[in-house]
Design a protein around this motif. Structure first.
Motif, PDB file in Angstrom:
ATOM      1  N   VAL A   1     -10.530  -7.651  38.626  1.00  0.00           N
ATOM      2  CA  VAL A   1     -11.391  -7.579  37.445  1.00  0.00           C
ATOM      3  C   VAL A   1     -11.644  -9.005  36.979  1.00  0.00           C
TER       4      VAL A   1
ATOM      5  N   HIS B   1     -19.119  -1.631  33.326  1.00  0.00           N
ATOM      6  CA  HIS B   1     -19.918  -2.435  34.262  1.00  0.00           C
ATOM      7  C   HIS B   1     -19.733  -1.923  35.686  1.00  0.00           C
ATOM      8  N   ARG B   2     -18.529  -1.441  35.938  1.00  0.00           N
ATOM      9  CA  ARG B   2     -18.179  -1.087  37.311  1.00  0.00           C
ATOM     10  C   ARG B   2     -17.170   0.049  37.255  1.00  0.00           C
TER      11      ARG B   2
ATOM     12  N   VAL C   1     -14.224  -2.591  33.279  1.00  0.00           N
ATOM     13  CA  VAL C   1     -14.099  -1.788  34.497  1.00  0.00           C
ATOM     14  C   VAL C   1     -13.414  -0.465  34.167  1.00  0.00           C
TER      15      VAL C   1
ATOM     16  N   GLU D   1     -15.169  -8.749  32.179  1.00  0.00           N
ATOM     17  CA  GLU D   1     -15.687  -7.511  32.774  1.00  0.00           C
ATOM     18  C   GLU D   1     -15.130  -6.279  32.060  1.00  0.00           C
TER      19      GLU D   1
ATOM     20  N   THR E   1     -11.879  -8.754  28.146  1.00  0.00           N
ATOM     21  CA  THR E   1     -11.789  -8.075  29.446  1.00  0.00           C
ATOM     22  C   THR E   1     -11.149  -6.707  29.239  1.00  0.00           C
TER      23      THR E   1
END
Ligand SMILES: Nc1ncnc2c1ncn2[C@@H]1O[C@H](COP(=O)(O)OP(=O)(O)O)[C@@H](O)[C@H]1O
Ligand SMILES: [Mg+2]
Length: 234
Positions: free
Chosen positions: A33, A219-220, A39, A37, A204
């Protein structure tokens, strides 16, 4: 922004012993990560999401594999440094809040700062830290609840308090275990907005959830299946 990942896990394996059998929950989980980000790890109930998050949050140790936070290998640290890292660099939002029932809202949010501050330093830092706790609680919409006990809060308010507490020590990484799992969908949506706000401010975030609609906001998304991560874009 540093170029190294905020979180890097490599080949994580974790089994639980049940009677004479080993239950292989994680069978070589690897992912990273980047700083800033957001995630999501999605998996069915029982797939090992909480197990994984506890390893990343240094609440438990893997049988094999590495957890590297901000470039530092957790296994290479002394117990004291590891505790210190868990206290300062990782904020953990538990699925069932784990608030202290005997403390009011402000003191619950302040607790990580008390743990992270020596007794000698506490008197001189107390005012600043209380202001920070109040600021975080205000961001979470809890400014009118500072003297309430957790039992006097709604589910959504408890979760927002748990997020404020997790952010108290300005952790580089925020980990959240099913943060909307116990909430109705409207309240869950608000919690998601809070996490998105934190992320926009640079936090994060790694969330684990069984709810694909929550993951849609990240985001992912990584999928945890049969003890491994599958991510077509990795
Ligand atoms: N301390 C433990 N001892 C034995 N089995 C456990 C323990 N913790 C979790 N498990 C088992 O490991 C599997 C994964 O658990 P968990 O990580 O909590 O999954 P999830 O969070 O995805 O629902 C489950 O089958 C669970 O019963
Ligand atoms: Mg779980």
């Amino acid at each position: 922004m540093s170029s190294q990942p905020a979180i890097l896990v490599e080949g994580l394996c974790k089994s639980y012993r049940l009677g004479r059998q080993d239950l292989h929950v994680l069978r070589g989980v690897s992912f990273s990560v980047a700083p800033g980000e957001f995630v999501a790890v999605v998996g069915a109930s029982g797939s090992g999401k909480s197990t994984l998050l506890h390893l990343v949050g240094l609440l438990d140790r893997p049988d094999r594999g590495q957890v590297i936070l901000d470039g530092r290998d957790a296994a290479a640290l002394s117990a004291m440094r590891r505790n210190d890292m868990r206290c300062r660099e990782v904020g953990f939002v538990f699925q069932f809040y784990h608030l202290f029932t005997e403390l009011n809202v402000l003191d619950n949010a302040l607790l990580p700062a008390r743990v992270g501050t020596s007794l000698i330093a506490w008197p001189s830092r107390r005012g600043t830290l209380r202001r920070r706790a109040r600021g975080l609680l205000e961001q979470m919409g809890l400014q009118g609840r500072l003297k309430h006990r957790p039992s006097e809060l709604s589910g959504g308010e408890r979760q927002r308090l748990a997020i404020a507490r997790a952010l108290m020590n300005e952790p580089k990484i925020l980990l959240a275990d099913e943060p909307t799992g116990n909430l109705d969908s409207g309240t869950g949506r608000k919690i998601l907005n809070v996490l998105e706000d934190c992320n926009r401010r640079g936090q994060t975030i790694l969330v684990v959830t069984h709810d694909a609609s929550i993951a849609a906001e990240a985001h992912r998304t990584l999928h945890l299946t049969d003890g491994r991560i599958t991510d077509p874009k990795r």
